[in-house]
Design a protein around this motif. Sequence first.
Motif, PDB file in Angstrom:
ATOM      1  N   ARG A   8      -6.300   3.947  -0.121  1.00 14.24           N
ATOM      2  CA  ARG A   8      -6.169   4.610  -1.426  1.00 14.24           C
ATOM      3  C   ARG A   8      -7.523   4.948  -2.042  1.00 14.24           C
ATOM      4  O   ARG A   8      -7.602   5.812  -2.907  1.00 14.24           O
ATOM      5  N   TYR A  57      -2.716   7.684   7.220  1.00 17.19           N
ATOM      6  CA  TYR A  57      -1.450   6.974   7.029  1.00 17.19           C
ATOM      7  C   TYR A  57      -0.463   7.369   8.124  1.00 17.19           C
ATOM      8  O   TYR A  57       0.129   6.506   8.783  1.00 17.19           O
ATOM      9  N   TRP A 111       3.038  -3.064   4.570  1.00 20.79           N
ATOM     10  CA  TRP A 111       2.043  -2.062   4.196  1.00 20.79           C
ATOM     11  C   TRP A 111       2.652  -0.665   4.239  1.00 20.79           C
ATOM     12  O   TRP A 111       2.460   0.135   3.316  1.00 20.79           O
ATOM     13  N   HIS A 139       2.975   1.852   0.957  1.00 22.94           N
ATOM     14  CA  HIS A 139       2.058   2.984   0.932  1.00 22.94           C
ATOM     15  C   HIS A 139       2.694   4.288   1.433  1.00 22.94           C
ATOM     16  O   HIS A 139       1.980   5.244   1.733  1.00 22.94           O
TER      17      HIS A 139
END
Length: 185
Positions: free
Chosen positions: A137, A149, A173, A177
């Motif tokens: 981020r 990602y 995670w 995210h």
Amino acid sequence: MGWPVLRARFGERLEESTLDKLDVAVAFAVERHGEQRRPAGEPYVEHLLEALEVLVDAIGVRDADTLRAAVLHDVVEDTDTTIDEVRARFGERVAELVGWVTKSEDRQLYLQSLRNAPDAALAVKLADRLSNVQRLRTHPRPEKRASYYRETVATIVPLAAGRGWFEEWYRDWQEEHADLSSPRE
């Protein structure tokens, strides 16, 4: 957190001979990576120590070669150091593990090859990527956040499958995210 603090913390869990070997590997990595910084500006060596910390604290690795490979995992990829130098300084097994996690020019081929990597090399890679994606981020470029990602979900998350703590960490995670899958300012 620097190496002296981490070394003191590891003192109860790792043999002194392993710590001594890590002293040499950390000094080498610090020398070779020099003033390199991560995308958010922190010293590069923090990433290497974070990968090491994951291996020791989260999954209980005690093998000196695997731990040294974690500290050295980017030295061939991101500095002028050659794999032959790693081999000469740290031995064949450390060089082999570093070789497995050193990206080649063909990124997709490299990521696919990790499916055949030995367990120790996969542990290093999973710890490496874990360190990288924790700060995704803060990466200054939204398009890089999104592509990294997506790459992690497509190629690294499957490598964590069946690997206990790593599998759980990457699953959590990925869920937390998921909004990073497309670029946003």
